[in-house]
Design an enzyme around this catalytic site. Structure first.
Site, PDB file in Angstrom:
ATOM      1  N   SER A 108       0.840  -1.199   0.000  1.00 46.43           N
ATOM      2  CA  SER A 108       0.000   0.000   0.000  1.00 46.43           C
ATOM      3  C   SER A 108       0.871   1.243   0.000  1.00 46.43           C
ATOM      4  CB  SER A 108      -0.921   0.005   1.223  1.00 46.43           C
ATOM      5  OG  SER A 108      -1.730  -1.144   1.215  1.00 46.43           O
ATOM      6  N   ASP A 215       0.186  -8.430  -6.833  1.00 47.23           N
ATOM      7  CA  ASP A 215      -0.294  -9.815  -6.891  1.00 47.23           C
ATOM      8  C   ASP A 215       0.268 -10.564  -8.099  1.00 47.23           C
ATOM      9  OD1 ASP A 215      -1.757  -9.247  -4.665  1.00 47.23           O
ATOM     10  OD2 ASP A 215      -3.642  -8.904  -5.719  1.00 47.23           O
ATOM     11  N   HIS A 245       1.710 -13.010  -0.140  1.00 51.42           N
ATOM     12  CA  HIS A 245       2.123 -12.666  -1.507  1.00 51.42           C
ATOM     13  C   HIS A 245       3.204 -13.594  -2.048  1.00 51.42           C
ATOM     14  CE1 HIS A 245      -0.232  -8.983  -2.292  1.00 51.42           C
ATOM     15  NE2 HIS A 245      -0.457  -9.151  -1.003  1.00 51.42           N
ATOM     16  N   ASN A 313       7.564   9.009   5.735  1.00 53.58           N
ATOM     17  CA  ASN A 313       8.660   8.078   5.990  1.00 53.58           C
ATOM     18  C   ASN A 313       8.074   6.685   5.847  1.00 53.58           C
ATOM     19  OD1 ASN A 313      10.639   6.392   6.799  1.00 53.58           O
ATOM     20  ND2 ASN A 313      10.809   7.159   8.883  1.00 53.58           N
TER      21      ASN A 313
HETATM   22  C1  LIG Z   1      -3.416  -5.701  -5.770  1.00 50.37           C
HETATM   23  C2  LIG Z   1      -2.924  -5.267  -4.409  1.00 50.37           C
HETATM   24  N1  LIG Z   1      -2.364  -4.075  -4.271  1.00 50.37           N
HETATM   25  C3  LIG Z   1      -1.901  -3.646  -3.081  1.00 50.37           C
HETATM   26  C4  LIG Z   1      -1.981  -4.427  -1.965  1.00 50.37           C
HETATM   27  C5  LIG Z   1      -1.475  -3.915  -0.651  1.00 50.37           C
HETATM   28  O1  LIG Z   1      -0.336  -4.592  -0.181  1.00 50.37           O
HETATM   29  P1  LIG Z   1       0.035  -4.551   1.375  1.00 50.37           P
HETATM   30  O2  LIG Z   1      -0.872  -5.490   2.080  1.00 50.37           O
HETATM   31  O3  LIG Z   1       1.462  -4.963   1.444  1.00 50.37           O
HETATM   32  O4  LIG Z   1      -0.173  -3.151   1.829  1.00 50.37           O
HETATM   33  C6  LIG Z   1      -2.572  -5.681  -2.054  1.00 50.37           C
HETATM   34  C7  LIG Z   1      -2.673  -6.515  -0.828  1.00 50.37           C
HETATM   35  O5  LIG Z   1      -2.877  -7.640  -0.763  1.00 50.37           O
HETATM   36  C8  LIG Z   1      -3.065  -6.119  -3.305  1.00 50.37           C
HETATM   37  O6  LIG Z   1      -3.641  -7.314  -3.444  1.00 50.37           O
END
Ligand SMILES: Cc1ncc(COP(=O)(O)O)c(C=O)c1O
Length: 463
Positions: A108, A215, A245, A313
Site C-alpha cells: 500500500s 499480486d 504474496h 517516511n
Molecule cells: C493488488 C494489491 N495491491 C496492493 C496491496 C497492498 O499490499 P500490502 O498489504 O502490502 O499493503 C494488495 C494486498 O494484498 C493487493 O492485493
C-alpha cells in the site's frame, strides 16, 4: 554452573560466559548456526497431508536462510534501512531487469509513493494535480485507488472482463477526458492486464501508467516482441511482500522504475520529502551539503534538511530486507511451482466448467499466478459452494473488494454524487462481487493438496 548441551558438534556451552575467547564474528557465526538448527528442528517439518486438513489460500515459504538473515540483521542492530536494504534493492532490480528499486514498508505504501511521485512539480506539465482523473477498476484491492482519492484525483472506473478479471480495454477511450492523467491498475491475481493495449492507449494520450504488481510478481508479458516482467512495462511498478504474496518479508513493498526523475521523486516521497539522497547515517555524498541555495532558504542551508516534496517516511527496516534477500534467491522456484499448481488444479477442474468459469490467462502473457479464480455460472450459488469448500478445509477468498464503489468508504461520495466516475455499467464487476471466489496455488502446496482441492470444489458443485 548452569550449562546446556549445544546443538553443534556436542559442544557444551557455558551460560555465564558464552563468548569467552571468541571474536564478535565467531560469536555471530555460532549464534547463526544455532538459529539454523532451531529452524530446521522446529519449523518447516514436512508433514503428510491428511484429507480434510486446513489448506490455506497462501502461506510463507521459507527455510533457515530467511531466519539466519533476520537474526544476522538483528545482531547488527542497525534497525533502519542499511546494507541488507541496499542488497535487496539491487537483487530485486536485477531480477526484474529495472534500473531503480526502492524498498518500502508495504504494498500500500508502494502504491502511495508510486502515485505521489507523479504529483511532483519536478514533472512540469505532466504533474498530476488535484481534480485530474485516473482510469482504474473497482474489482480489486482498495489501496490501488486510495492514494488518488486522498490526493483529490478522481478515479474513473471501467468494467473488467471475465474470465481474465482485468480491465476491459475496449472501455478505455470512453473513459478518457481532458482531465485524464494516468492509468493505475493491478494485474489481477497474477494474470497480467492487456499491457499491449493499455500501454498503446497511454502513449497515444500522454498518460502515465502505474502497474500495481502486488499480486503478480514474476508474471511476464510479451510487448514489442520482447518478454518483460509485469511491473516494468509502465512508468512505475509496485510490489507487496505481505506474507500471502509471492514472496515475503512480513510487511514490505517495493516501487520500481526505469525513469531516473521518477526514481528521484519516489525516494524523496519515501524519505520524508527530502531533497538529499544520502542514505540513512550518510552525510554529504554530493559534496555540496552547505553551499547551495534552495527555495527561500539562506544560501548554504544544510541540504540534509531541505524538503522538495511533502513526503512521508515509508522505509522498511533492514530486518525485513534481510528476509527479502533470502526470499529473492529462491523466488524463481516459487513462480515455477505456482504455475505447476495452477495447471494441475486447472486439469482437476476441467470437468466442472458447466458450473464454474475457469480463469483464462491474458494473451501474450505467462502469469505467475497468485490464486485460482472461479466464477459460479447461473444457477450455482456462491454462498453454498464457498461454505461447502470451507467446511471441507479449503480456505477461500473473495476478489478483495468485489466492487469497491459499493463499500462504506464510498458512502459519502456516492451520496454526494461526486469524487469518482463510472464508465458505462460495471456489470462484470458486480458479477465478481456476487459470484466469484478464489483458492490458492502457493508454492508450499503439494500435489495431494491440489488434487484434494479439485475434488472438494467438484463435489461442491455436483448436484
Ligand atoms: C493488488 C494489491 N495491491 C496492493 C496491496 C497492498 O499490499 P500490502 O498489504 O502490502 O499493503 C494488495 C494486498 O494484498 C493487493 O492485493
Amino acid at each position: 554452573m548452569e550449562q546446556w548441551q549445544g546443538a553443534m558438534e556436542g559442544m557444551v556451552i557455558r551460560m555465564d560466559n558464552l563468548f569467552e575467547n571468541m571474536t564478535e564474528q565467531q560469536a555471530r557465526e555460532q549464534i547463526l548456526k544455532l538459529v539454523e538448527e532451531y529452524c530446521n528442528t522446529y519449523h518447516n517439518q514436512k508433514k503428510e497431508f491428511v484429507r480434510g486438513q486446513r489448506i490455506p489460500y497462501a502461506s510463507r515459504v521459507y527455510d533457515s536462510r530467511e531466519m539466519t538473515n533476520l537474526v544476522d540483521s538483528a545482531l547488527e542492530f542497525w534497525l533502519t534501512s542499511g546494507r541488507y536494504t541496499a542488497q535487496f534493492e539491487k537483487a530485486f532490480a536485477d531480477y526484474l531487469g529495472v534500473k531503480f528499486c526502492s524498498l518500502v514498508n508495504s504494498g500500500s505504501s508502494a502504491n502511495l509513493i508510486a502515485f505521489m511521485a507523479l504529483t511532483s512539480p519536478l514533472l512540469g506539465e505532466r504533474q498530476v494535480r488535484p481534480g485530474d482523473e485516473m482510469i482504474t477498476v473497482a474489482a480489486g484491492f482498495p489501496t490501488t485507488v486510495t492514494p488518488a482519492i486522498q490526493y483529490g484525483v478522481v478515479p474513473v472506473f471501467v468494467d473488467v472482463t471475465i474470465p481474465q478479471y482485468n480491465l476491459d480495454v475496449t472501455q478505455l477511450e470512453a473513459a478518457l477526458s481532458p482531465k485524464t492523467k494516468l492509468v493505475m491498475a493491478a494485474h489481477t491475481l497474477g494474470n497480467p492486464f492487456d499491457l499491449g493495449e493499455v500501454k498503446k492507449f497511454c502513449d497515444k494520450h500522454g498518460l502515465w501508467l502505474i502497474e500495481d504488481n502486488c499480486d503478480a510478481l514474476g508474471s511476464k508479458y510479451v510487448i514489442d516482441g520482447k518478454e518483460k516482467f509485469t511491473g516494468t512495462i509502465g512508468d512505475v511498478g509496485t510490489s507487496s511482500f505481505y506474507p500471502p504474496h509471492h514472496m515475503t518479508m512480513g510487511e514490505g513493498g517495493a516501487v520500481y522504475t526505469n525513469n531516473p526523475l521518477l526514481h528521484k521523486c519516489i525516494r524523496s516521497f519515501r524519505d520524508w520529502g527530502r531533497d538529499c539522497i544520502c542514505a540513512s547515517g550518510q552525510d554529504n555524498l554530493c559534496g555540496h551539503r552547505f553551499d547551495r541555495q534552495f527555495g527561500k532558504l539562506p544560501l548554504g542551508y544544510d541540504h540534509k534538511y531541505v524538503y522538495s516534496h511533502f513526503g512521508y517516511n515509508l522505509k522498511a527496516t533492514d530486518m525485513q530486507a534481510a528476509i527479502g534477500c533470502a526470499q529473492i534467491e529462491k523466488f524463481p522456484s516459487f513462480v515455477e511451482r505456482r504455475r505447476q499448481n495452477f495447471e494441475r488444479l486447472y486439469k482437476g477442474l476441467e470437468n466442472v466448467q458447466k458450473k464454474l468459469i475457469l480463469p483464462v490467462p491474458c494473451e501474450n502473457s505467462v502469469p505467475s499466478w497468485f490464486g485460482f479464480l472461479l466464477t459460479c455460472r447461473e444457477g450455482v450459488e456462491r454462498k453454498r459452494v464457498v461454505e461447502y469448500v470451507e467446511d471441507h478445509g479449503v480456505q477461500t477468498r473473495m476478489l478483495f473488494a468485489g466492487n469497491l464503489t459499493k463499500h462504506p468508504c464510498f458512502d459519502q461520495m456516492r451520496a454526494e454524487g461526486n469524487g469518482y466516475r463510472i464508465v458505462g455499467e460495471l456489470v462484470n464487476t458486480d458479477r465478481i462481487m456476487n459470484d466469484t471466489f478464489w483458492v490458492g496455488v502457493y508454492p508450499g502446496m503439494t500435489d495431494e493438496m491440489i488434487d484434494y482441492m479439485a475434488e472438494v470444489i467438484t463435489d461442491a458443485v455436483r448436484s
